[in-house]
Write an enzyme that holds these catalytic residues in place. Structure first.
Site, mmCIF file in Angstrom:
data_model
loop_
_atom_site.group_PDB
_atom_site.id
_atom_site.type_symbol
_atom_site.label_atom_id
_atom_site.label_comp_id
_atom_site.label_asym_id
_atom_site.label_seq_id
_atom_site.Cartn_x
_atom_site.Cartn_y
_atom_site.Cartn_z
ATOM 1 N N ARG A 79 -1.181 -6.605 -14.490
ATOM 2 C CA ARG A 79 -0.033 -6.433 -13.842
ATOM 3 C C ARG A 79 0.294 -7.741 -13.100
ATOM 4 N NH1 ARG A 79 2.177 -3.129 -9.284
ATOM 5 N NH2 ARG A 79 4.423 -3.707 -9.290
ATOM 6 N N HIS A 123 8.733 -8.780 -7.018
ATOM 7 C CA HIS A 123 8.082 -8.166 -6.063
ATOM 8 C C HIS A 123 8.028 -8.752 -4.697
ATOM 9 C CE1 HIS A 123 3.957 -6.316 -5.699
ATOM 10 N NE2 HIS A 123 4.003 -6.530 -4.604
ATOM 11 N N GLU A 168 8.193 -1.470 -5.596
ATOM 12 C CA GLU A 168 8.438 -0.710 -4.150
ATOM 13 C C GLU A 168 9.654 -1.082 -3.517
ATOM 14 O OE1 GLU A 168 5.050 -1.627 -2.032
ATOM 15 O OE2 GLU A 168 3.546 -0.614 -3.473
ATOM 16 N N ASN A 295 2.959 3.699 -7.135
ATOM 17 C CA ASN A 295 2.032 3.031 -6.320
ATOM 18 C C ASN A 295 1.581 4.109 -5.097
ATOM 19 O OD1 ASN A 295 2.650 0.787 -7.884
ATOM 20 N ND2 ASN A 295 3.611 -0.560 -6.173
ATOM 21 N N TYR A 297 -1.028 5.137 -2.214
ATOM 22 C CA TYR A 297 -2.084 4.553 -1.199
ATOM 23 C C TYR A 297 -2.262 5.728 0.190
ATOM 24 C CZ TYR A 297 -1.458 -0.152 -2.837
ATOM 25 O OH TYR A 297 -1.638 -1.213 -3.603
ATOM 26 N N GLU A 355 -0.364 0.987 -8.969
ATOM 27 C CA GLU A 355 -1.126 0.378 -7.791
ATOM 28 C C GLU A 355 -2.103 1.560 -7.047
ATOM 29 O OE1 GLU A 355 0.686 -2.020 -4.611
ATOM 30 O OE2 GLU A 355 1.698 -3.138 -6.212
HETATM 31 O O1 IFM Z 1 -0.505 -5.611 -1.111
HETATM 32 C C1 IFM Z 1 0.611 -4.664 -1.207
HETATM 33 C C2 IFM Z 1 1.152 -4.956 -2.382
HETATM 34 O O2 IFM Z 1 1.965 -5.898 -2.537
HETATM 35 C C3 IFM Z 1 2.474 -3.696 -2.582
HETATM 36 N N1 IFM Z 1 1.831 -2.379 -2.586
HETATM 37 C C4 IFM Z 1 0.880 -2.279 -1.495
HETATM 38 C C5 IFM Z 1 -0.111 -3.334 -1.316
HETATM 39 C C6 IFM Z 1 -1.055 -3.145 -0.117
HETATM 40 O O3 IFM Z 1 -0.629 -3.123 0.941
#
Ligand code: IFM
Length: 448
Positions: A79, A123, A168, A295, A297, A355
């Site tokens: 990706r 992005h 995002e 995504n 985290y 992600e």
């Molecule tokens: O590096 C970023 C990415 O560009 C978008 N999602 C989160 C990642 C980590 O912060």
């Protein structure tokens, strides 16, 4: 201690992700125009280590070597994102053929190596020329994006089977226009709400364009940053704050995409922020998508507070937990809990984890890079992804963030997320222990 193998479906897609500004470099090469990130990073005091993405991982010149690394790890999918200002230096109008040629060659090379391209159109690196006319606050940028999407699909749509319109939008809107931590550095929550709307509109209008101008089997989706909230204590105030967290972090974007309207509880905020919209926008935004990109985290422990007014939240640290270098809690089951919730509420027919990953400091030892914490992270999160699939959530692929260490936005080069270590002085790459583990996981199609 007994360990268990978690198996993945035979057609599961194993990938890794990057983004143009974070890896390409070549910021002013071959006719590329300026993006808001060029401007932002060049302004003093915006990036923690004073760095820029001018060179980054020099991927614009090292792409062949980087594809070899992907092959070495055994990736099925890669990706990456396209730098809009490489294609249209002024954001619209004259097309820069050299920019298109770069991505054309990359796509061919990936396919020659049996790696499927997953292409993100936006992005965060908006052409500066469009920002000069108001950027995403200006509704005209929506049409500029749709035209850009058409140009890309006309050139790559005969080979690219997976399109991601936006990465995002929450981050682009809130950190870029609301809090000023990202380009273009504005601090106005009203603007952020408008930007969120215009981004959603741009997505909705681009979906049919990408479909029409690609092969029939091509799929189109969007990548959202979604985070889990857990009440920090048993109080009803904390539970209510957690609901507002979900509204602000997740449902603000999920709801219009899947249910054709903003969540009702969001309306007072939208009114307060004087959101400008047309009656037909809601249907455009809800254009059916083929997959949802998640995504993931962060899990937040939430209570009532004064962050993000008028949402009013406070995040509390978990004293028992381990945190990554980004100060994000390591909480593997969070990915499963979040996916279960999203899938129950919005029923996407297909999900890719577009992600997931962690920044940790690495230990270099000659030609090896030991990143024990990332190794543990990967095992933990992937086991949970495997379990959620067993529970019936349609996760079809996983893209680790990131293929290689890169420019982490406002943090510059101070945070390393890669499966591949990058020495920024020499541009030498070394596959880390986590990259070797990922290779093994891919080969076995299972994780321990
Ligand atoms: O590096 C970023 C990415 O560009 C978008 N999602 C989160 C990642 C980590 O912060």
């Amino acid at each position: 201690m007994a360990t268990k193998q978690v198996k993945f479906p035979d057609d599961f897609v194993w990938g890794a992700a990057t983004a143009s500004y974070q890896i390409e470099g070549a910021w002013d090469v071959d006719g590329k125009g300026l993006s808001i990130w060029d401007t932002f990073a060049h302004a003093p005091g915006k990036i923690k280590d004073g760095s820029t993405g001018d060179i980054a991982c020099n991927h614009y010149f090292k792409w062949r070597e980087d594809v070899s690394l992907m092959k070495k790890i055994g990736l099925h999918g890669y990706r990456f994102s396209i730098a809009w200002a490489r294609i249209l230096p002024d954001g619209l109008g004259k097309v820069n053929q050299d920019g298109l040629d770069f991505y054309d060659r990359l796509v061919d090379w990936l396919l020659d190596h049996d790696i499927d391209p997953y292409v993100t159109l936006y992005h965060w690196d908006l052409p500066q020329a469009l920002q000069d006319k108001g950027g995403w606050v200006n509704r005209d940028t929506v049409q500029a994006f749709v035209d850009y999407a058409g140009i890309i699909a006309d050139r790559l749509g005969d080979r690219v089977r997976h399109w991601i319109t936006l990465n995002e939008p929450w981050v682009a809107a809130v950190l870029g226009y609301g809090l000023g931590e990202h380009a273009p550095g504005h601090k106005n929550l009203g603007e952020a709400i408008q930007v969120g709307h215009n981004l959603l509109l741009a997505h909705g209008l681009a979906v049919p364009v990408l479909r029409e101008r690609s092969e029939p089997e091509a799929e189109v989706g969007i990548s959202l940053s979604l985070s889990l909230g857990t009440p920090a204590d048993d109080s009803s105030a904390a539970r209510e704050a957690t609901n507002r967290h979900d509204l602000f972090m997740n449902r603000w974007f999920l709801h219009p995409l899947f249910k054709g309207s903003y969540p009702e509880e969001m309306e007072p905020i939208l009114g307060m922020m004087q959101l400008k919209r047309e009656p037909e926008d809601a249907a455009v935004i809800a254009a059916p998508i083929d997959f949802l990109g998640v995504n993931y985290y962060i899990r937040h422990l939430v209570k009532d507070g004064d962050e993000f007014p008028p949402v009013n939240l406070q995040f509390v640290k978990n004293p028992e937990a381990k945190y990554t270098d980004m100060d994000w809690e390591v909480y593997p089951q969070g990915i499963r809990e979040l996916l279960l919730e999203v899938s129950k509420e919005y029923k996407p027919t297909k999900i890719y984890i577009t992600e997931n990953g962690a920044a940790f400091a690495d230990t270099l030892e000659e030609d090896r890079v030991h990143d024990t914490e990332r190794v543990e992270y990967l095992r933990g999160y992937l086991a949970e992804v495997g379990k959620v699939i067993e529970q019936g959530v349609p996760v079809k692929g996983y893209f680790y963030w990131s293929l290689m260490d890169n420019f982490e936005w406002a943090w510059g080069y101070t945070k390393r997320f890669g499966l591949v270590y990058v020495d920024y002085d020499t541009q030498k790459r070394i596959v880390k222990d986590s990259g070797l583990l990922y290779k093994e996981i891919i080969a076995l199609n299972s994780v321990e």
